[in-house]
Design a protein around this motif. Structure first.
Motif, PDB file in Angstrom:
ATOM      1  N   ARG A 253      30.622  41.234  41.659  1.00 49.65           N
ATOM      2  CA  ARG A 253      31.769  41.935  41.059  1.00 49.65           C
ATOM      3  C   ARG A 253      32.519  41.085  40.049  1.00 49.65           C
ATOM      4  O   ARG A 253      33.364  41.595  39.318  1.00 49.65           O
TER       5      ARG A 253
ATOM      6  N   CYS B  94      29.903  44.973  36.359  1.00 50.89           N
ATOM      7  CA  CYS B  94      29.427  44.015  37.343  1.00 50.89           C
ATOM      8  C   CYS B  94      28.344  43.161  36.696  1.00 50.89           C
ATOM      9  O   CYS B  94      28.001  43.351  35.535  1.00 50.89           O
TER      10      CYS B  94
ATOM     11  N   ASN C 221      30.145  42.831  47.358  1.00 50.53           N
ATOM     12  CA  ASN C 221      29.882  41.677  46.498  1.00 50.53           C
ATOM     13  C   ASN C 221      28.791  40.799  47.100  1.00 50.53           C
ATOM     14  O   ASN C 221      28.737  40.607  48.313  1.00 50.53           O
TER      15      ASN C 221
END
Length: 153
Positions: free
Chosen positions: A88, A111, A137
């Motif tokens: 992220r 991202c 993430n």
């Protein structure tokens, strides 16, 4: 086990909600763990990988996606263009690219997906508002796996 079976096992673990899977054969042992809350499944009878993994995720999780699909028909799904690891932010100390509620435009970086030590910025092709981030993430992602839900403008 060959690489295809290992990849199938990783896909199963990431999609099923199971926290950890261990397989031990004659000259081979593999353990795959996720960062999710633990779910315990005990299997004592040795069976082939495909037969062991198929029934487990269909019992409870199959009901949730059906409800989710009905709720997300008005949203645009942004999917992964490749296999890799989803991030992220550019690094742990840098800010996140997007959060839920953020407005995005075409070309906005959403991202990074790392594939074979190459960090690929994934850009939006739509404008709208981020409604949901579907991947944690540093999680592995598959080609065409949904990453974000966007409410289009």
């Amino acid at each position: 086990m060959d690489i295809k079976q290992i990849q199938d096992l990783i896909r199963f673990v990431s999609k099923s909600g199971v926290n950890e899977v261990s397989i031990e054969q004659e000259n081979f042992k593999i353990t795959i763990k996720t960062n999710d809350a633990p779910t315990y499944v005990n299997a004592t009878v040795p069976v082939p990988l495909a037969a062991a993994s198929a029934p487990q995720p269909t019992a409870l999780p199959s009901l949730a996606p059906v409800a989710a699909i009905a709720d997300t028909t008005e949203y645009v799904t942004i999917k992964s263009p490749m296999i890799g690891t989803f991030y992220r932010s550019a690094s742990p100390e840098k800010p996140l690219f997007v959060n839920v509620g953020d407005e995005i435009t075409p070309g906005s970086v959403l991202c990074i997906i790392e594939a074979m030590k190459l960090f690929n910025e994934i850009e939006s092709e739509v404008s709208g508002r981020i409604v949901k981030i579907l991947v944690d993430n540093a999680s592995p992602v598959e080609y065409d796996q949904p990453l974000f839900l966007v409410e289009p403008k």
